[in-house]
Design an enzyme around this catalytic site. Structure first.
Site, PDB file in Angstrom:
ATOM      1  N   ASP A 349      38.991  54.605  54.850  1.00  0.00           N
ATOM      2  CA  ASP A 349      37.851  54.766  53.930  1.00  0.00           C
ATOM      3  C   ASP A 349      37.446  53.400  53.384  1.00  0.00           C
ATOM      4  O   ASP A 349      38.283  52.636  52.911  1.00  0.00           O
ATOM      5  CB  ASP A 349      38.295  55.697  52.791  1.00  0.00           C
ATOM      6  CG  ASP A 349      37.184  55.995  51.813  1.00  0.00           C
ATOM      7  OD1 ASP A 349      37.259  57.058  51.165  1.00  0.00           O
ATOM      8  OD2 ASP A 349      36.260  55.170  51.651  1.00  0.00           O
ATOM      9  N   ASP A 444      31.570  56.887  55.447  1.00  0.00           N
ATOM     10  CA  ASP A 444      32.475  55.749  55.235  1.00  0.00           C
ATOM     11  C   ASP A 444      33.944  56.161  55.341  1.00  0.00           C
ATOM     12  O   ASP A 444      34.818  55.452  54.871  1.00  0.00           O
ATOM     13  CB  ASP A 444      32.217  55.122  53.856  1.00  0.00           C
ATOM     14  CG  ASP A 444      32.960  55.833  52.744  1.00  0.00           C
ATOM     15  OD1 ASP A 444      33.045  57.073  52.785  1.00  0.00           O
ATOM     16  OD2 ASP A 444      33.476  55.152  51.840  1.00  0.00           O
ATOM     17  N   GLU A 445      34.196  57.247  55.950  1.00  0.00           N
ATOM     18  CA  GLU A 445      35.531  57.815  55.834  1.00  0.00           C
ATOM     19  C   GLU A 445      35.859  58.627  57.085  1.00  0.00           C
ATOM     20  O   GLU A 445      35.058  59.452  57.519  1.00  0.00           O
ATOM     21  CB  GLU A 445      35.508  58.741  54.616  1.00  0.00           C
ATOM     22  CG  GLU A 445      36.826  59.062  54.025  1.00  0.00           C
ATOM     23  CD  GLU A 445      36.621  59.773  52.690  1.00  0.00           C
ATOM     24  OE1 GLU A 445      35.549  59.578  52.062  1.00  0.00           O
ATOM     25  OE2 GLU A 445      37.507  60.529  52.302  1.00  0.00           O
TER      26      GLU A 445
HETATM   27  N1  LIG Z   1      28.871  61.057  43.573  1.00  0.00           N
HETATM   28  C1  LIG Z   1      28.790  60.270  44.664  1.00  0.00           C
HETATM   29  C2  LIG Z   1      29.924  59.941  45.424  1.00  0.00           C
HETATM   30  C3  LIG Z   1      29.767  59.134  46.541  1.00  0.00           C
HETATM   31  N2  LIG Z   1      28.547  58.689  46.895  1.00  0.00           N
HETATM   32  C4  LIG Z   1      28.345  57.809  48.054  1.00  0.00           C
HETATM   33  C5  LIG Z   1      28.458  56.386  47.628  1.00  0.00           C
HETATM   34  C6  LIG Z   1      29.823  55.999  48.055  1.00  0.00           C
HETATM   35  O1  LIG Z   1      29.925  54.633  48.309  1.00  0.00           O
HETATM   36  C7  LIG Z   1      29.999  56.798  49.303  1.00  0.00           C
HETATM   37  C8  LIG Z   1      31.436  57.033  49.672  1.00  0.00           C
HETATM   38  O2  LIG Z   1      32.059  57.760  48.675  1.00  0.00           O
HETATM   39  P1  LIG Z   1      33.571  57.461  48.265  1.00  0.00           P
HETATM   40  O3  LIG Z   1      34.060  58.667  47.543  1.00  0.00           O
HETATM   41  O4  LIG Z   1      34.331  57.028  49.436  1.00  0.00           O
HETATM   42  O5  LIG Z   1      33.473  56.312  47.190  1.00  0.00           O
HETATM   43  P2  LIG Z   1      33.395  54.734  47.445  1.00  0.00           P
HETATM   44  O6  LIG Z   1      33.491  54.411  48.855  1.00  0.00           O
HETATM   45  O7  LIG Z   1      32.198  54.238  46.735  1.00  0.00           O
HETATM   46  O8  LIG Z   1      34.639  54.258  46.645  1.00  0.00           O
HETATM   47  P3  LIG Z   1      36.162  54.403  47.055  1.00  0.00           P
HETATM   48  O9  LIG Z   1      36.193  55.057  48.384  1.00  0.00           O
HETATM   49  O10 LIG Z   1      36.693  53.053  47.054  1.00  0.00           O
HETATM   50  O11 LIG Z   1      36.783  55.246  46.004  1.00  0.00           O
HETATM   51  O12 LIG Z   1      29.351  58.032  49.026  1.00  0.00           O
HETATM   52  C9  LIG Z   1      27.461  59.016  46.134  1.00  0.00           C
HETATM   53  O13 LIG Z   1      26.360  58.638  46.470  1.00  0.00           O
HETATM   54  N3  LIG Z   1      27.583  59.814  45.039  1.00  0.00           N
HETATM   55 MG   LIG Z   2      34.921  55.139  50.203  1.00  0.00          MG
END
Ligand SMILES: Nc1ccn([C@H]2C[C@H](O)[C@@H](COP(=O)(O)OP(=O)(O)OP(=O)(O)O)O2)c(=O)n1
Ligand SMILES: [Mg+2]
Length: 1124
Positions: A349, A444-445
DNA sequence: ATCCTCCCCTAC
DNA sequence: TAAGGTAGGGGAGGAT
């Protein structure tokens, strides 16, 4: 025990108490001779109540609610689950849902309950404080003191005491509890129940997640839903948290927007309709541009919506990976891992994905707190924030307002959707390079099952317990993780983290520890310890709702879960969820990587920027949504048989402008499904139905806040044997183009060129709708138009069929099972009749081409149901129908009528806030009439003035003024909606003249006569204009109750009889007549013979007289007698 | 029991 | 200003 409701409730109660074998089949004393279903039913019902029964039996609390069957409606304080628990522990029964069969004795609601069905109308509705206060008092207090609506003074009302018997009471003077009832839960508690146990009070306060301090007295304040102390990470529904704080009870739309940003000279108009308000709002060109006022809105919105992108990406990834997997397995590479062998799962991720990618363009900010969002305003949502920002408590999904409060330095970066796509593509290429088994979680995952790689690299088979082998396996898994991280970092300049575990759960848990920019392998020996210390909300699938339930049973950490048995968990959370969490708590997760069931639905919805000025605008938008849906269906190469329309409407107590700019704010949501006889992906067909559904609700267009369409019951398109789909060997990651997924099929283009369905159809303005002219018109046509149309539709629904015909005619309401009709031909009439309440006429499409058509009276047959029948059935119906008067439904149709709610003045599925009572008007009005029932009876002249029923103008203004603001709004809205519905549900209710010209006025007129005939005016019953079945039933209740000992007054009987005759002749709603007679009959027959022998006999005689008169009237109209 | 419908909930 | 979508799992309760 004096009416059908009470009888039903009593049966439910018995079942709930589990001391009886009663079930609906009525075989209470014969448990041994029957076979099959009844026994199943009985067991099931008992099983369903087991949990409650168990709680009840283990409770040592006073059983003060014995005999009560309660249902909780809407948001309450204390919240639902607390009330549930308390009621059950104190001996009461509890129903999760209300329907026509299982009846509650009481409904607990903070304000007027939403369901506007007959059943609700008969129910006793009390504030939650009734429960709380009763518990505090240690005895059952009179519910009438906690009525949600206070009655008009001095009117005799029918009240039911705790034993279920009906008594007459005169409500206490207003001040007794009224004020408390209007106040918040806490102030009630404080003022009313000084001796309320501290424990309960605390428990309640805790459960409702609010400090146990009295909220300020605010008699009109809607009660707030439970609040979280901290916003959950990534909460997708921030409104429940932030919105209600921000918009709160403030009545006038908070003028948060600085005046100078508006070109308008003045602030929002006061006392404007929602359309007028929208007009004002949209006078700002910038707002106009970003709302539905912009014809490009849908496209533009989707191009900017991150959530839309996430969903689209996910589904694209899914199909791409699926294709990849298919190719792989075809080349025979798929090596199946031996069952029971060790697994090595990687969860990969990106760290703060959007933020990391957006930061590539702003490298100077990497160490500063940064978030990605569209804007700086308070309602802008943070899609992603970097780790420096997270140290301040900022979270993904949070609104800017709060984020800035937590971190005033927060820098905001714009989205870079193409950048995300590019990074993702590189990411997946790297993932695929590993050669493991892949499942995409999101853009992204991804999950990778690298077990096979590990085995081959270490020469193991993953089975033995050899420590050395295991160590080498783990080391190799780590190596894979490390190389993936390096590779992706190299390709994208962004960090990914990798969690490694023996299953998907463990990999996810490990990932949490790995972040940011790291990796972690959760070894089997550490699993229990590490997982045990997590909060339950950290487990996948556990968020607010489930963790709330767990907290109720004392579970906060995952290890606490282990103290509960599987059975206990299952009873608290349901069988699947309970089982799953039991396993999760022990680190067990049997799910495999890569298993992806086929898609079940395709949908498109928008719940932002929806600000309509008129009905045609709303309808055009719905059509556009349907076009989008068509694109997506084609893209997926499927058609669907069922359409669900989702509508969000501003809660009537919500401000016209929500806290979030152009957001939906607090809303009620309404869903309705319709089935197509044949599966379709044609947007005209779909759009026609969707619009029809929208009209059915009759909402004021200015109050619409969200719209969506969903297709289910998907079938693959029978595609040409020659598959044009060139299978890409390489990653099919061909450029993610514009957000609205481009269709792959040339047909799409053709379809898109078809003009808007609102384009003119031959006007039939002024043509009377035969449906309302005569309920029974002999058919002169050889072929029923519906059948002809069915044929046409089979051939080509698009090109040759008139727009307003295709689709509609072949709808079946989702609640109708065609097999029922097939199996029960003789029963058809009654089934058809049972289908709809009288008001369904609004929704009954008529056939435009039916010049000499046989048509049905809406009160006699439901066209929609008819159209759903197979041809032979239609023929039979026609034959039967021609012979004999249709049989209306018995009181309380045994068939649950799931579609009907949509045809009544709307029952919200989910409410943003308080419960509502759509009977508000009638109920209140009845009360406002007050006075003596007998007197008003004597004054009745059937068919007198005011054929439309009441209007706002003739509602007692004093009565209106006396209502709390929110209720008054509802009453008026309800009223308005009814009138709107009567005008075919089309005219935009610009009450004070249009400020904005209606660009679609033409299509409005054209569409106005497409299908919804105005109903025949109702004859008011009584000079005050009472005319609805429900209102009259109320009167009958009171009348019967007052005179059950001595029988009815002859004069009253005559009045009622005259009224019914009037309905037969003029209103021509036989269904209504039948309902009323049945109702009275039930009232009479329920009276125990021994208790009031004289009264009952007198009533029976009177009823017979009434029936005779009614049958006479029916005969006069040349119809066959009603089956009474 | 097992299926169906209509939701709610969850995840990104 | 702001872009609060979308699909699947599963619970409740009804039908068969
Ligand atoms: N409420 C949310 C949650 C996520 N996303 C989008 C933006 C994030 O960048 C992407 C991926 O979600 P992740 O849960 O993987 O969060 P991040 O990658 O931002 O942070 P991390 O994975 O480091 O916790 O999805 C969004 O638009 N709104
Ligand atoms: Mg992420």
């Amino acid at each position: 025990m004096s009416n059908a409701l009470e009888k039903n409730s009593s049966a439910v109660r018995k079942r709930i108490e589990k001391h009886t074998f009663t079930d609906e089949t009525g075989e209470e004393y014969d448990g041994s001779t029957f076979n099959g279903f009844p026994e199943y039913f009985r067991r099931k019902k008992i099983k369903l109540q087991n949990l409650d029964a168990e709680i009840r039996s283990r409770s040592d609390k006073p059983q003060i609610f014995k005999g009560i069957v309660a249902h909780v409606s809407g948001y309450t304080q204390p919240p639902l689950h607390i009330l549930h628990k308390e009621i059950v522990q104190h001996g009461g029964g509890f129903l999760q849902y209300l329907d026509s069969k299982t009846m509650a004795t009481h409904i607990i609601a903070s304000s007027l309950p939403p369901k506007k069905t007959v059943d609700w109308g008969r129910c006793r509705i009390a504030k939650p404080a009734w429960i709380v206060d009763s518990i505090a008092a240690g005895k059952l207090l009179s519910w009438t003191d906690y009525r949600v609506i206070d009655e008009g003074p001095r009117q005799k009302v029918l009240a039911f005491d705790a034993s279920g018997s009906m008594t007459q009471t005169t409500p206490k003077p207003r001040e007794t509890y009224k004020e408390h009832a209007e106040n918040s839960f806490y102030s009630m508690q404080l003022k009313n129940c000084p001796e309320m146990s501290a424990a309960l009070s605390q428990a309640v306060a805790k459960a409702s997640r609010q400090p146990a301090t009295p909220s300020k007295l605010q008699s009109l304040a809607p009660e707030n839903p439970p609040l979280e102390p901290t916003a959950p990470v990534g909460d997708p529904t921030p409104d429940s948290i932030a919105e209600n704080i921000e918009s709160g009870p403030a009545q006038p739309p908070a003028p948060e927007l600085p005046e100078e940003t508006k070109p308008k000279l003045s602030g929002p108009p006061q006392n404007a309709t929602s359309e007028e308000h929208n007009a004002w709002l949209l006078s700002d060109p910038r707002i106009q541009k970003s709302s539905t006022a912009n014809p490009e809105f849908l496209k533009q919105y989707y191009s900017e919506s991150r959530l839309h992108h996430l969903s689209t990406w996910k589904s694209e990834l899914k199909s791409k990976l699926q294709k990849l997997a298919a190719e792989k397995s075809q080349t025979g590479k798929a090596g199946k891992r031996p069952v029971g062998s060790r697994r090595y799962i990687l969860h990969v991720d990106f760290d703060s994905f959007f933020c990391a990618v957006s930061l590539k363009k702003h490298p100077e900010l990497v160490d500063k707190p940064v978030a990605v969002a569209h804007g700086q305003g308070s309602g802008s949502e943070i899609a992603s924030c970097n780790y420096p920002a997270r140290e301040f408590g900022v979270r993904n999904g949070m609104w800017m307002k709060r984020a800035h409060e937590l971190c005033s330095d927060l820098k905001v970066l714009p989205y870079d959707f193409p950048g995300y796509e590019a990074a993702s593509q590189l990411f997946y290429e790297a993932i695929i390079e590993t050669g493991g088994l892949i499942q995409s979680v999101s853009i992204d995952e991804a999950l990778i099952d690298v077990s096979a790689l590990v085995y081959s690299a270490t020469g193991s088979n993953g089975q033995g317990a050899d420590e050395d082998t295991i160590g080498r396996e783990q080391a190799h898994a780590d190596e894979i993780a490390t190389s993936i991280r390096a590779r992706i970092k190299e390709k994208t300049e962004c960090n990914v983290s990798v969690g490694v575990g023996a299953n998907i759960l463990q990999a996810k848990v490990a990932l949490r520890k790995a972040k940011p920019a790291g990796q972690y392998q959760l070894k089997p020996a550490d699993v229990l310890d590490m997982i045990g210390e997590l909060q339950v909300e950290q487990l996948p699938g556990v968020a607010r709702s489930i963790s709330g339930k767990l907290e109720d049973v004392g579970v906060k950490l995952v290890k606490d879960l282990r103290a509960l048995s599987r059975e206990r968990l299952s009873s608290v959370l349901g069988p699947k969820t309970g089982e799953k969490l039991w396993e999760y708590s022990r680190g067990i997760d049997k799910a495999e990587v890569g298993e992806q069931p086929p898609r079940k639905s395709v949908s498109a919805e928008i719940n932002w920027g929806i600000r309509f000025l008129s009905q045609p605008e709303a309808e055009e938008f719905v059509y556009n949504l349907c076009k989008e849906l068509e694109r997506r269906l084609l893209n997926e190469q499927v058609k669907g048989r069922q359409l669900t329309v989702k509508i969000m409407r501003r809660s009537l107590d919500a401000p016209l402008d929500p806290a979030k700019h152009l957001g939906h704010g607090k809303c009620d949501t309404f869903n309705k499904s319709v089935s197509f006889g044949v599966s379709t992906n044609n947007y005209e067909t779909i759009g026609k139905e969707a619009v029809s559904v929208l009209r059915t609700f009759g909402f004021s267009p200015g109050d619409l806040r969200g719209l969506g369409v969903q297709m289910t019951k998907l079938e693959p398109i029978k595609t040409n044997p020659s598959a044009p789909e060139g299978s890409q060997r390489k990653l099919p990651f061909s450029a993610f183009k514009g957000p609205p997924p481009s269709s792959r099929r040339p047909q799409t283009e053709a379809i898109e060129e078809v003009e808007s369905p609102t384009k003119p159809t031959p006007s039939r303005q002024g043509e009377r709708d035969p449906i309302t002219e005569e309920p029974f018109t002999p058919s002169k046509s050889k072929v029923h138009p519906a059948m002809a149309l069915a044929k046409a539709a089979e051939e080509d629904t698009k090109a040759t069929t008139p727009l307003n015909v295709s689709g509609t005619q072949f709808l079946l309401p989702s609640s109708v099972d065609p097999s029922v009709f097939a199996e029960l031909p003789k029963d058809i009439r009654s089934r058809l009749m049972a289908q709809r309440p009288a008001s369904s006429r609004q929704a009954s499409p008529i056939t435009k081409s039916s010049t000499t058509a046989m048509v049905f009276s809406s009160s006699q047959i439901d066209t929609e149901v008819f159209n759903a029948l197979p041809d032979d059935m239609k023929a039979e119906v026609l034959a039967t129908y021609g012979r004999k008067q249709a049989q209306p439904p018995a009181y309380h149709s045994p068939r649950k009528d799931k579609t009907s709610h949509a045809f009544k003045p709307a029952t919200p599925i989910k409410q943003g806030g308080r419960a509502r009572n759509l009977f508000g008007k009638s109920e209140l009005k009845k009360d406002a009439q007050a006075g003596l029932i007998q007197t008003s009876f004597m004054d009745i002249q059937a068919g007198s003035e005011d054929p439309q029923g009441g209007t706002i103008e003739d509602m007692d203004s004093e009565f209106l003024a006396g209502l709390p603001e929110s209720i008054r709004k509802e009453v008026m809205e309800d009223h308005r909606r009814q009138r709107l519905a009567q005008k075919s549900g089309l005219e935009a209710p610009m009450l004070h003249g249009q400020k904005v010209s209606d660009p679609d006025a033409d299509s409005l007129v054209e569409e106005a006569q497409i299908e919804f005939p105005p109903p025949r005016p109702q004859i008011p019953f009584g000079k005050s204009g009472v005319s609805s079945v429900q209102q009259i039933k109320d009167m009958l209740d009171a009348w019967h109750a007052e005179t059950q000992a001595d029988g009815p007054h002859d004069g009253d009987v005559e009045v009622f009889q005259k009224y019914l005759v009037g309905v037969v002749h003029e209103e021509r709603d036989l269904k209504k007549v039948l309902k009323l007679i049945k109702w009275l009959e039930v009232l009479i027959e329920q009276e125990k013979t021994e208790s009031q022998p004289k009264g009952k006999e007198a009533w029976q005689r009177s009823l017979a007289q009434i029936k005779k008169a009614v049958q006479g009237a029916i005969r006069k109209r040349g119809l066959l007698p009603l089956k009474l």
